[in-house]
Design a protein around this motif. Structure first.
Motif, PDB file in Angstrom:
ATOM      1  N   GLN A  16      -9.782   1.317  -3.651  1.00 38.90           N
ATOM      2  CA  GLN A  16     -11.070   0.711  -3.298  1.00 38.90           C
ATOM      3  C   GLN A  16     -11.324  -0.557  -4.107  1.00 38.90           C
ATOM      4  O   GLN A  16     -11.898  -1.528  -3.593  1.00 38.90           O
ATOM      5  N   ARG A  17     -10.900  -0.564  -5.369  1.00 37.53           N
ATOM      6  CA  ARG A  17     -11.133  -1.721  -6.234  1.00 37.53           C
ATOM      7  C   ARG A  17     -10.345  -2.952  -5.793  1.00 37.53           C
ATOM      8  O   ARG A  17     -10.638  -4.067  -6.244  1.00 37.53           O
ATOM      9  N   MET A  18      -9.371  -2.788  -4.896  1.00 37.51           N
ATOM     10  CA  MET A  18      -8.651  -3.937  -4.356  1.00 37.51           C
ATOM     11  C   MET A  18      -9.523  -4.741  -3.393  1.00 37.51           C
ATOM     12  O   MET A  18      -9.202  -5.889  -3.079  1.00 37.51           O
ATOM     13  N   ARG A  19     -10.599  -4.111  -2.876  1.00 40.54           N
ATOM     14  CA  ARG A  19     -11.538  -4.786  -1.965  1.00 40.54           C
ATOM     15  C   ARG A  19     -10.812  -5.408  -0.771  1.00 40.54           C
ATOM     16  O   ARG A  19     -10.967  -6.602  -0.453  1.00 40.54           O
ATOM     17  N   LEU A  20     -10.030  -4.593  -0.101  1.00 42.96           N
ATOM     18  CA  LEU A  20      -9.286  -5.060   1.069  1.00 42.96           C
ATOM     19  C   LEU A  20     -10.252  -5.272   2.230  1.00 42.96           C
ATOM     20  O   LEU A  20     -11.138  -4.455   2.460  1.00 42.96           O
ATOM     21  N   PRO A  21     -10.105  -6.358   2.977  1.00 43.96           N
ATOM     22  CA  PRO A  21     -11.103  -6.705   3.997  1.00 43.96           C
ATOM     23  C   PRO A  21     -10.953  -5.917   5.296  1.00 43.96           C
ATOM     24  O   PRO A  21      -9.846  -5.509   5.669  1.00 43.96           O
ATOM     25  N   GLU A  22     -12.055  -5.695   5.980  1.00 41.40           N
ATOM     26  CA  GLU A  22     -12.110  -5.230   7.366  1.00 41.40           C
ATOM     27  C   GLU A  22     -11.228  -4.007   7.628  1.00 41.40           C
ATOM     28  O   GLU A  22     -10.505  -3.947   8.622  1.00 41.40           O
ATOM     29  N   ASP A  23     -11.300  -3.014   6.756  1.00 44.96           N
ATOM     30  CA  ASP A  23     -10.522  -1.788   6.912  1.00 44.96           C
ATOM     31  C   ASP A  23      -9.029  -2.067   7.041  1.00 44.96           C
ATOM     32  O   ASP A  23      -8.287  -1.264   7.611  1.00 44.96           O
ATOM     33  N   GLY A  24      -8.582  -3.220   6.518  1.00 45.30           N
ATOM     34  CA  GLY A  24      -7.159  -3.535   6.522  1.00 45.30           C
ATOM     35  C   GLY A  24      -6.646  -4.183   7.789  1.00 45.30           C
ATOM     36  O   GLY A  24      -5.425  -4.340   7.944  1.00 45.30           O
ATOM     37  N   ARG A  25      -7.504  -4.580   8.678  1.00 46.73           N
ATOM     38  CA  ARG A  25      -7.039  -5.225   9.919  1.00 46.73           C
ATOM     39  C   ARG A  25      -6.295  -6.530   9.578  1.00 46.73           C
ATOM     40  O   ARG A  25      -6.820  -7.393   8.895  1.00 46.73           O
ATOM     41  N   GLY A  26      -5.079  -6.632  10.088  1.00 45.05           N
ATOM     42  CA  GLY A  26      -4.281  -7.818   9.832  1.00 45.05           C
ATOM     43  C   GLY A  26      -3.710  -7.905   8.433  1.00 45.05           C
ATOM     44  O   GLY A  26      -3.169  -8.944   8.051  1.00 45.05           O
ATOM     45  N   VAL A  27      -3.793  -6.826   7.681  1.00 41.40           N
ATOM     46  CA  VAL A  27      -3.371  -6.819   6.276  1.00 41.40           C
ATOM     47  C   VAL A  27      -2.034  -6.096   6.144  1.00 41.40           C
ATOM     48  O   VAL A  27      -1.807  -5.051   6.762  1.00 41.40           O
ATOM     49  N   ARG A  28      -1.159  -6.645   5.335  1.00 43.09           N
ATOM     50  CA  ARG A  28       0.152  -6.046   5.058  1.00 43.09           C
ATOM     51  C   ARG A  28       0.214  -5.700   3.574  1.00 43.09           C
ATOM     52  O   ARG A  28       0.014  -6.570   2.714  1.00 43.09           O
ATOM     53  N   LEU A  29       0.499  -4.422   3.263  1.00 39.96           N
ATOM     54  CA  LEU A  29       0.447  -3.927   1.891  1.00 39.96           C
ATOM     55  C   LEU A  29       1.787  -3.333   1.471  1.00 39.96           C
ATOM     56  O   LEU A  29       2.475  -2.688   2.283  1.00 39.96           O
ATOM     57  N   LEU A  30       2.117  -3.502   0.209  1.00 38.99           N
ATOM     58  CA  LEU A  30       3.279  -2.857  -0.400  1.00 38.99           C
ATOM     59  C   LEU A  30       2.793  -1.779  -1.351  1.00 38.99           C
ATOM     60  O   LEU A  30       2.006  -2.060  -2.262  1.00 38.99           O
ATOM     61  N   ASP A  31       3.232  -0.545  -1.123  1.00 36.67           N
ATOM     62  CA  ASP A  31       2.969   0.556  -2.046  1.00 36.67           C
ATOM     63  C   ASP A  31       4.234   0.742  -2.877  1.00 36.67           C
ATOM     64  O   ASP A  31       5.203   1.365  -2.442  1.00 36.67           O
ATOM     65  N   ALA A  32       4.239   0.155  -4.056  1.00 31.85           N
ATOM     66  CA  ALA A  32       5.428   0.086  -4.904  1.00 31.85           C
ATOM     67  C   ALA A  32       5.511   1.321  -5.794  1.00 31.85           C
ATOM     68  O   ALA A  32       4.652   1.537  -6.643  1.00 31.85           O
ATOM     69  N   GLY A  33       6.545   2.133  -5.579  1.00 26.46           N
ATOM     70  CA  GLY A  33       6.653   3.396  -6.287  1.00 26.46           C
ATOM     71  C   GLY A  33       5.768   4.441  -5.648  1.00 26.46           C
ATOM     72  O   GLY A  33       4.971   5.092  -6.315  1.00 26.46           O
TER      73      GLY A  33
END
Length: 242
Positions: free
Chosen positions: A44-61
């Motif tokens: 949540q503290r990352m404050r990702l916009p619009e429920d992640g629409r159009g967002v690409r994330l890396l979950d490292a580990g």
């Protein structure tokens, strides 16, 4: 192969040790009050916009997918690439139900390019990872290059060195709960003894913020967790230069 039980465990042994501990891992962390909630707080503290629409994330580990689930809870429409060096942990993750927007890749985090994982990413979440790497500075610089300008790196990590109370609580909990539970559930406690030592050796919160700045990140700050893990577990947040 198990983590070296000596004083100076080799971080290169960690993925194999997690292979050994994977079947019991979820059961053990599920017994930790706040484990999943705290991952969600960091996401949540990352404050990702619009429920992640159009967002690409890396979950490292990404391990067994607990951090992936935390990201998905705050960014349900994001594309998420989960990467882990332990095939055993990834097998546990892949056995769970995920939307098509989530995929998992088996690779040491240092070898992402060879595994076909490339940027740019709109955010990187690294939970309980940096402390276990042979060269954390090189990996932080690599994360910076994988992020879009202004995108966020969130490091969810143990750090107790700045607080005598946090250090005492951490070592007491390890000695009385984590290590005995790990031995009971998996038959071997070497991974959990390594966990205790690695946290005691890791940067203090101020030192890790300085490390992020030295490796080119901006807007560096951190927040701790509520409850008994106050000043034990932290979210470190930083941005790739704009």
């Amino acid at each position: 192969m198990k983590v070296n039980s000596g004083r100076d465990a080799d971080p290169a042994d960690v993925p194999a040790a997690f292979d050994d501990g994977a079947p019991a891992y979820d059961t053990l962390v599920d017994s930790n009050p706040g484990y999943h909630e705290h991952l969600r707080i960091s996401a949540q503290r990352m404050r990702l916009p619009e429920d992640g629409r159009g967002v690409r994330l890396l979950d490292a580990g990404c391990g067994t997918g607990a951090s992936t689930a935390a990201l998905l809870s705050v960014a349900p429409h994001a594309e998420i690439v989960g990467v882990d060096g332990s095939e055993g942990m990834l097998a546990e993750a892949r056995a769970k139900q995920w939307p098509d927007s989530v995929r998992f890749v088996h690779s040491r985090i240092e070898d992402l390019a060879a595994a076909g994982v490339s940027g740019p990413f709109d955010g990187i979440f690294a939970a309980y990872l940096i402390r276990n790497l042979p060269d954390p500075d090189a990996q932080l610089r690599e994360f910076r290059t994988l992020l879009r300008p202004g995108a966020t790196l969130a490091v969810h990590e143990y750090s107790v060195r700045d607080s005598r109370l946090a250090t005492a609580v951490w070592n007491a909990v390890c000695a009385t709960i984590i290590i005995p539970s790990g031995r009971l559930r998996s038959g071997d406690a070497s991974l959990y003894r390594y966990l205790r030592r690695s946290v005691n050796r890791f940067d203090g919160a101020a030192g890790f913020r300085d490390r992020l700045r030295r490796n080119g990140f901006t807007a560096v700050h951190s927040e701790t967790m509520p409850g008994w893990q106050r000043n034990i577990v932290h979210t470190f947040l930083a941005e790739a230069p704009r």
